[in-house]
Write an enzyme that holds these catalytic residues in place. Sequence first.
Site, mmCIF file in Angstrom:
data_model
loop_
_atom_site.group_PDB
_atom_site.id
_atom_site.type_symbol
_atom_site.label_atom_id
_atom_site.label_comp_id
_atom_site.label_asym_id
_atom_site.label_seq_id
_atom_site.Cartn_x
_atom_site.Cartn_y
_atom_site.Cartn_z
ATOM 1 N N LYS A 187 0.741 -1.184 -0.017
ATOM 2 C CA LYS A 187 0.064 -0.171 -0.153
ATOM 3 C C LYS A 187 0.948 1.297 0.025
ATOM 4 O O LYS A 187 1.931 1.502 0.776
ATOM 5 C CB LYS A 187 -0.816 -0.183 1.238
ATOM 6 C CG LYS A 187 -2.139 1.063 1.289
ATOM 7 C CD LYS A 187 -2.834 1.107 2.319
ATOM 8 C CE LYS A 187 -4.068 1.868 2.451
ATOM 9 N NZ LYS A 187 -4.885 1.724 3.704
ATOM 10 N N SER A 212 -9.806 1.469 2.443
ATOM 11 C CA SER A 212 -8.847 2.328 1.583
ATOM 12 C C SER A 212 -7.867 1.500 0.928
ATOM 13 O O SER A 212 -7.408 1.954 -0.138
ATOM 14 C CB SER A 212 -8.463 3.499 2.500
ATOM 15 O OG SER A 212 -7.354 2.951 3.427
ATOM 16 N N SER A 265 -9.943 -0.776 6.954
ATOM 17 C CA SER A 265 -9.221 -0.512 5.542
ATOM 18 C C SER A 265 -8.804 -1.684 4.815
ATOM 19 O O SER A 265 -8.239 -1.729 3.505
ATOM 20 C CB SER A 265 -8.681 0.601 5.437
ATOM 21 O OG SER A 265 -9.377 1.764 5.395
#
Lengths: 480, 477
Positions: free
Chosen positions: B76, B151, B175
């Site tokens: 990420k 996310s 997330s």
Amino acid sequence: MTDTAPVVEPTLPDGWELVVGLEVHCELSTATKLFCGCRNRFGDDPNTNVCPVCLGLPGSLPVLNGSAVDYAMRLGLALNCTVNPAVFARKNYFYPDMPKDYQVTQYDLPTSTDGHLELPDGTVVGIERAHIEEDTGKSTHVGGSGRIHDATHSLVDYNRAGIPLVEIVSRPDIRTVESARAYASELRAILTSIDVSDAKMEEGSMRVDANVSVRPIGSDELRTRCEVKNINSIRSLGRAIEYEANRHIDLYDSGQTPRQETRHWDEANGRSTSGRSKEDSEDYRYFPEPDLVPLDPTGAQVDAIAEAMPPLPSARRHALADAAGLEAGSVALVVERGQDELALAAISAGADGGIVIKHLENNLADGTGELTAESFAALAAMEADGRLSATQAKTVLTDLVASGGDPTSIAAAHGFEAMDTGELDAILDRLIADNPDEWGRFVDGDRKVQGFFVGQIMKATKGQADGKVVNMLMQQRAAG
Amino acid sequence: MATTALEVASAVRAGERSARAVVEEHLAVIGEREAEVHAFNLVMADEARERADAVDAAVAAGSDPGPLAGVPVALKDNMCTRGVPTTCSSRILAQWRPPYDATTVERLTAAGAVIIGKTNLDEFAMGSSTENSAFGPTKNPHDTSRVPGGSSGGSAAAVAAGFAPLALGSDTGGSVRQPAALCGVVGVKPTYGAVSRYGLLAFASSLDQIGPFAHTVADAATLYEAIAGHDPRDSTSIPEPAAPVSSWLDDGVDGMRVGVISELSGGGIEGIASDVQARVRVAADALAAAGATVEETSVPSVIYGLTAYYLIAPAEASSNLARYDGVRYGLRVDGPNTEAMNVATRTAGFGDEVKRRIMLGTYALSAGYYDAYYGKAQRVRTLIIDDFAAAYEKYDVLLSPTSPTTAFELGAKVADPMTMYVNDVCTIPSNLAGHPAISVPYGVGDDGLPVGVQVLAPLMGDVTMFRVAAALERSLP
């Protein structure tokens, strides 16, 4: 001859009283910063002692320096505070020299609370709290007046960012300019004697802000205060407080009231200028720092720090004053210079306390060199029983500091022997005859001419006469 | 299904497959579908090849590169990679190259993994659909008209699309778990403090936790073990080695007590889709069939989790994101003075959702409002912890849906932040409590899209959580 002329206390206009509380930031002299391993050192090239943590780079996290906590607890105990479990908080505001745009500090749960500090004259000033926080970087504003609002650009050195600070907040217990100065000096003495800070105001490792207000004498109200910043020396502290107090009084006298605000002391022009107003001041939005865990020192940790505490200046003053038979206030300078151990040893070897303190204060400011307690005591005895005049004693003392030795043989080598009073009487007779008007004034009680006679006798004897003996002879003649 | 990480690592360690070949295979898949999915902000093809060659060299030299030898991992883009852009999918950091690696990155490297790229996310991890990225949304590989969740949508999509067998995300309110559910992969939120946050760009520090994505529970467990364990650079890191979660995966659930949280399964919070509820019931039955005692149970305060979260997380974010001021790094938009430069930079650099949360958080911490908002939210947090503690006196683990629905259409919830926020209703309580939770893909909903079932465990209950998740996985046809 002593030169302890009384300090002239700057006075406020009749009927007004000063109310001052001081906030002192001191940098702890730990090897590394508060939350990272960067070196904590003054004077290095800008931005050389920095890393992702103290630059507040994205993703970096603080790790608390245990030594800084120990230092802060030692300081808290030295200020007679209670040492508590504490929680770090974030104080949020934007400023270019603050890398994260928040400062990690302690807010509602500080490490130390509710202490006090005793000034040399015995005045006690309450300490509200002493909390740990991180220092900011240092900005240099280029162009304009040198302040941020009209600078063309600013340079920031982050070497200072993250250096551990303790902020010591006094209660508004200070009533005179002299006490404010004494408080700052005393705090500096404590900081250095417990070895937690250099406490150098000129290098910024000790920074004093003054919260100043005034009130009519006899009132116990707390009126609007102004916080005066940018005070760079103890002398400035006195000037700034005096200026600010008089500014408030002038405002009250003209029917106005001061506005609560932060003011900036301008040493060059001897005045303070308005900074930001507290009314439209920022809301710091304090909240517990989630990147750190609460501090919960054990009783054993606190006890260990208390046990290792060196003797503090006030205790040392009391010990020396008791031994010397003097007031605590009159031995403050000797203690501040760290000469109390020698003084105590000399006194316990039989020296007169007054003579020892006098020499340390006046003649040994640059250090005591090879002087031992024994030779100091022997010298003091010679001076006390009149074998050496004060001036001769000072000469012998200089030799003792430089190379040690026996005061009796040093005095003999200089050819010092106290003059007999017959010789002095003869000189005094001649002086009285030559200066009848002056002598008449002395007899009438004008003490200003005393110095003239003493000076003439010293000149005639090349400094060999003992001033005390001369004074005594003059008093006898005048009375007789 | 693509080969698992464990299979790749085993083959690479044995010298049966080269890490370089593994990287090339995955780069080829990326080449085929990345334009459509947009999982990555940056594909690190050159770095990955170089790294794979080093792994191969180590194997050739007779040394063991580690448990993730040669396994491509998608990272990420809110974890620091030295010298490689780390953007948080924000314009404000578009050019920023960190001078250091996150602890997780160091540990991946130490385990022999190959970082293959930096994945897209909702800007600063604020969102549930990855539509809040400054660089455009990521699409769900199962249906590219749908969101991948968020996310960490880029990481979830990367694993689902076969771009990498493993990925790391960060989970502040769901997330990792919610996009895992929507993309049909395993997603883990470890106990708070199990994985170091050093080098993770903070959203909400007291809630953020890095966690794995994988196709299988065993792969996720291996990745967990590689990144977890004490890190002295993170003061909130648990001072223990990584829990040996892999060792217990095959031990089953016989005799375990499982509570299905009624408030999150149709009995409290509205909006939990019936097809999702149905899959949770199937999962519960499967655990019962495997020997567990399964009951419905109430954790009453979880219904307040969402509200508390949307005060605490923005409050912390408002402070964490203050440093993006144009002074030291990232975007700078000049102005006539410092304050104007700060404002211009932040106005241009942050997207709407980030601004919205900074404003919410600033308000919640303001003098006069602190007690009513932030203070009260923290008390709710304590209440949730207490309710969980009561539940864990009776149950070893709890069960719920991960997400209220399957993947929704791109754009469907952009206009209404509140609808978007509700996506995290099932996942947020674990973050508030600091507890571990895992989303296991468990079949599909009425629309044929993946459904995730969430296994929640108490603080430091990561081993039990993985063990139950593995049992669930085995119960699938």
